[in-house]
Design a protein around this motif. Structure first.
Motif, PDB file in Angstrom:
ATOM      1  N   GLY A  96     -14.014  17.648 -25.129  1.00  0.00           N
ATOM      2  CA  GLY A  96     -13.392  17.481 -23.817  1.00  0.00           C
ATOM      3  C   GLY A  96     -13.629  16.192 -23.072  1.00  0.00           C
ATOM      4  N   SER A  97     -13.964  15.099 -23.772  1.00  0.00           N
ATOM      5  CA  SER A  97     -14.154  13.854 -23.024  1.00  0.00           C
ATOM      6  C   SER A  97     -12.854  13.412 -22.331  1.00  0.00           C
ATOM      7  CB  SER A  97     -14.684  12.734 -23.930  1.00  0.00           C
ATOM      8  OG  SER A  97     -13.812  12.479 -24.988  1.00  0.00           O
ATOM      9  N   ASP A  98     -11.724  13.817 -22.870  1.00  0.00           N
ATOM     10  CA  ASP A  98     -10.445  13.502 -22.206  1.00  0.00           C
ATOM     11  C   ASP A  98     -10.407  14.088 -20.786  1.00  0.00           C
ATOM     12  OD1 ASP A  98      -9.263  11.997 -24.128  1.00  0.00           O
ATOM     13  OD2 ASP A  98      -8.065  13.623 -24.983  1.00  0.00           O
ATOM     14  N   ASP A  99     -10.941  15.301 -20.650  1.00  0.00           N
ATOM     15  CA  ASP A  99     -10.945  15.941 -19.322  1.00  0.00           C
ATOM     16  C   ASP A  99     -11.809  15.151 -18.337  1.00  0.00           C
ATOM     17  OD1 ASP A  99      -9.420  17.951 -20.405  1.00  0.00           O
ATOM     18  OD2 ASP A  99     -11.110  19.329 -20.691  1.00  0.00           O
ATOM     19  N   LEU A 100     -12.913  14.610 -18.863  1.00  0.00           N
ATOM     20  CA  LEU A 100     -13.804  13.823 -17.995  1.00  0.00           C
ATOM     21  C   LEU A 100     -13.101  12.546 -17.557  1.00  0.00           C
ATOM     22  CD1 LEU A 100     -17.152  14.135 -20.022  1.00  0.00           C
ATOM     23  CD2 LEU A 100     -16.151  15.733 -18.368  1.00  0.00           C
ATOM     24  N   GLU A 101     -12.426  11.927 -18.505  1.00  0.00           N
ATOM     25  CA  GLU A 101     -11.706  10.690 -18.169  1.00  0.00           C
ATOM     26  C   GLU A 101     -10.614  10.972 -17.138  1.00  0.00           C
ATOM     27  OE1 GLU A 101     -12.351   8.190 -22.278  1.00  0.00           O
ATOM     28  OE2 GLU A 101     -10.388   8.243 -21.343  1.00  0.00           O
ATOM     29  N   GLY A 102      -9.914  12.095 -17.348  1.00  0.00           N
ATOM     30  CA  GLY A 102      -8.855  12.463 -16.403  1.00  0.00           C
ATOM     31  C   GLY A 102      -9.424  12.664 -15.014  1.00  0.00           C
ATOM     32  N   CYS A 103     -10.587  13.262 -14.933  1.00  0.00           N
ATOM     33  CA  CYS A 103     -11.239  13.501 -13.639  1.00  0.00           C
ATOM     34  C   CYS A 103     -11.560  12.178 -12.953  1.00  0.00           C
ATOM     35  CB  CYS A 103     -12.501  14.326 -13.850  1.00  0.00           C
ATOM     36  SG  CYS A 103     -13.459  14.548 -12.362  1.00  0.00           S
ATOM     37  N   VAL A 104     -12.122  11.232 -13.710  1.00  0.00           N
ATOM     38  CA  VAL A 104     -12.483   9.933 -13.132  1.00  0.00           C
ATOM     39  C   VAL A 104     -11.233   9.237 -12.601  1.00  0.00           C
ATOM     40  CG1 VAL A 104     -13.375   7.619 -13.650  1.00  0.00           C
ATOM     41  CG2 VAL A 104     -14.557   9.637 -14.530  1.00  0.00           C
ATOM     42  N   THR A 105     -10.189   9.237 -13.400  1.00  0.00           N
ATOM     43  CA  THR A 105      -8.954   8.564 -12.978  1.00  0.00           C
ATOM     44  C   THR A 105      -8.359   9.236 -11.749  1.00  0.00           C
ATOM     45  OG1 THR A 105      -8.520   7.805 -15.228  1.00  0.00           O
ATOM     46  CG2 THR A 105      -6.641   7.896 -13.721  1.00  0.00           C
ATOM     47  N   GLU A 106      -8.396  10.561 -11.744  1.00  0.00           N
ATOM     48  CA  GLU A 106      -7.821  11.289 -10.616  1.00  0.00           C
ATOM     49  C   GLU A 106      -8.622  11.066  -9.334  1.00  0.00           C
ATOM     50  OE1 GLU A 106      -7.152  15.912  -9.388  1.00  0.00           O
ATOM     51  OE2 GLU A 106      -6.870  15.391 -11.507  1.00  0.00           O
ATOM     52  N   LYS A 107      -9.945  11.144  -9.446  1.00  0.00           N
ATOM     53  CA  LYS A 107     -10.774  11.032  -8.235  1.00  0.00           C
ATOM     54  C   LYS A 107     -10.931   9.593  -7.745  1.00  0.00           C
ATOM     55  CE  LYS A 107     -14.300  13.565  -7.085  1.00  0.00           C
ATOM     56  NZ  LYS A 107     -13.818  14.441  -6.033  1.00  0.00           N
ATOM     57  N   LEU A 108     -10.993   8.653  -8.694  1.00  0.00           N
ATOM     58  CA  LEU A 108     -11.316   7.274  -8.295  1.00  0.00           C
ATOM     59  C   LEU A 108     -10.150   6.310  -8.451  1.00  0.00           C
ATOM     60  CD1 LEU A 108     -14.888   7.054  -9.908  1.00  0.00           C
ATOM     61  CD2 LEU A 108     -14.319   7.404  -7.488  1.00  0.00           C
ATOM     62  N   GLY A 109      -9.106   6.736  -9.132  1.00  0.00           N
ATOM     63  CA  GLY A 109      -7.933   5.877  -9.297  1.00  0.00           C
ATOM     64  C   GLY A 109      -8.172   4.687 -10.208  1.00  0.00           C
ATOM     65  N   ILE A 110      -9.092   4.834 -11.151  1.00  0.00           N
ATOM     66  CA  ILE A 110      -9.356   3.736 -12.094  1.00  0.00           C
ATOM     67  C   ILE A 110      -9.272   4.237 -13.531  1.00  0.00           C
ATOM     68  CG2 ILE A 110     -10.755   2.279 -10.582  1.00  0.00           C
ATOM     69  CD1 ILE A 110     -13.276   3.531 -11.828  1.00  0.00           C
ATOM     70  N   GLY A 111      -8.900   3.327 -14.422  1.00  0.00           N
ATOM     71  CA  GLY A 111      -8.846   3.640 -15.844  1.00  0.00           C
ATOM     72  C   GLY A 111      -9.994   2.954 -16.566  1.00  0.00           C
ATOM     73  N   PRO A 112     -10.059   3.132 -17.890  1.00  0.00           N
ATOM     74  CA  PRO A 112     -11.136   2.512 -18.672  1.00  0.00           C
ATOM     75  C   PRO A 112     -11.208   1.005 -18.453  1.00  0.00           C
ATOM     76  CG  PRO A 112      -9.907   4.053 -20.020  1.00  0.00           C
ATOM     77  CD  PRO A 112      -9.158   3.929 -18.720  1.00  0.00           C
ATOM     78  N   GLY A 113     -12.404   0.513 -18.215  1.00  0.00           N
ATOM     79  CA  GLY A 113     -12.602  -0.925 -18.016  1.00  0.00           C
ATOM     80  C   GLY A 113     -12.389  -1.376 -16.589  1.00  0.00           C
ATOM     81  N   GLU A 114     -12.036  -0.455 -15.705  1.00  0.00           N
ATOM     82  CA  GLU A 114     -11.745  -0.850 -14.319  1.00  0.00           C
ATOM     83  C   GLU A 114     -12.884  -0.443 -13.372  1.00  0.00           C
ATOM     84  OE1 GLU A 114      -6.892  -0.654 -14.575  1.00  0.00           O
ATOM     85  OE2 GLU A 114      -7.936   0.961 -13.553  1.00  0.00           O
ATOM     86  N   THR A 115     -12.916  -1.150 -12.257  1.00  0.00           N
ATOM     87  CA  THR A 115     -13.926  -0.901 -11.218  1.00  0.00           C
ATOM     88  C   THR A 115     -13.213  -0.606  -9.906  1.00  0.00           C
ATOM     89  OG1 THR A 115     -15.522  -2.371 -12.306  1.00  0.00           O
ATOM     90  CG2 THR A 115     -15.868  -1.954  -9.966  1.00  0.00           C
ATOM     91  N   THR A 116     -13.750   0.324  -9.163  1.00  0.00           N
ATOM     92  CA  THR A 116     -13.140   0.635  -7.861  1.00  0.00           C
ATOM     93  C   THR A 116     -13.213  -0.594  -6.941  1.00  0.00           C
ATOM     94  OG1 THR A 116     -15.257   1.549  -7.123  1.00  0.00           O
ATOM     95  CG2 THR A 116     -13.621   3.114  -7.950  1.00  0.00           C
ATOM     96  N   LYS A 117     -12.295  -0.667  -6.017  1.00  0.00           N
ATOM     97  CA  LYS A 117     -12.228  -1.849  -5.132  1.00  0.00           C
ATOM     98  C   LYS A 117     -13.511  -2.044  -4.321  1.00  0.00           C
ATOM     99  CE  LYS A 117      -7.289  -2.514  -4.499  1.00  0.00           C
ATOM    100  NZ  LYS A 117      -6.495  -1.331  -4.875  1.00  0.00           N
ATOM    101  N   ASP A 118     -14.176  -0.949  -4.010  1.00  0.00           N
ATOM    102  CA  ASP A 118     -15.415  -1.081  -3.225  1.00  0.00           C
ATOM    103  C   ASP A 118     -16.614  -1.459  -4.098  1.00  0.00           C
ATOM    104  OD1 ASP A 118     -15.971   1.246  -4.602  1.00  0.00           O
ATOM    105  OD2 ASP A 118     -16.155   2.520  -2.817  1.00  0.00           O
TER     106      ASP A 118
END
Ligand code: FES
Length: 164
Positions: A96-118
């Motif tokens: 289920g690592s896909d589910d974890l990735e989906g959660c990160v993208t949904e909550k923080l709006g970032i994909g792999p290799g990206e950093t939140t604006k703050d």
């Protein structure tokens, strides 16, 4: 913050490095420790620090650069305060690592290799195994492991870290 174009140990790291020098007669063994000090100082290993560590330890810059690129615990680019490093190798992917990735993208709006604006979170997709397969899926947040993760646990962890 230290000058990343002309990196030198902070005064705190200088003290720690001198202490380590006394403990490691084989100087090449200091490379890993010195790189941790660099990351403690500036959050990643800038190019100038590769040369600096090589000079301080007495090995070649290519040696130090090889260490930085080999170990996923070292970052050659700036990362957020919290690096959410999600294992994407076979066992974690199957659990289920896909589910974890989906959660990160949904909550923080970032994909792999990206950093939140703050600058608080970086989402890293760990291509190689984190060596916690028995409790997959696993993630690493800075120096801490979190195992048997679910999307709900990931969401709670992000909420908790967001408050810090
Ligand atoms: S496959 Fe993820 S920890 Fe081994």
């Amino acid at each position: 913050m230290a000058d990343t174009d002309n990196y030198e140990f902070s005064s705190d790291s200088e003290v720690k490095f001198k202490d380590l020098e006394a403990k490691f007669p084989e100087r090449s063994s200091l490379v890993l420790w010195a790189l941790h000090l660099v990351q403690d100082d500036v959050g990643f290993v800038p190019h100038s620090a590769v040369d600096y560590v090589a000079k301080r330890v007495g090995v070649s810059s290519s040696w130090v650069a090889g260490v930085v690129s080999f170990y996923s615990m070292y970052y050659d680019h700036p990362v957020g305060k919290y690096n959410l490093n999600i294992c994407y190798n076979a066992a974690c992917w199957m659990h289920g690592s896909d589910d974890l990735e989906g959660c990160v993208t949904e909550k923080l709006g970032i994909g792999p290799g990206e950093t939140t604006k703050d600058g608080k979170f970086t989402f890293t997709r760990q291509a190689e195994c984190l060596a916690a397969c028995g409790n997959a899926p696993a993630i690493q947040v800075n120096h801490d492991y979190h195992e048997n993760m679910t999307a709900d646990k990931m969401a709670s962890l992000i909420d908790e870290l967001s408050k810090k």
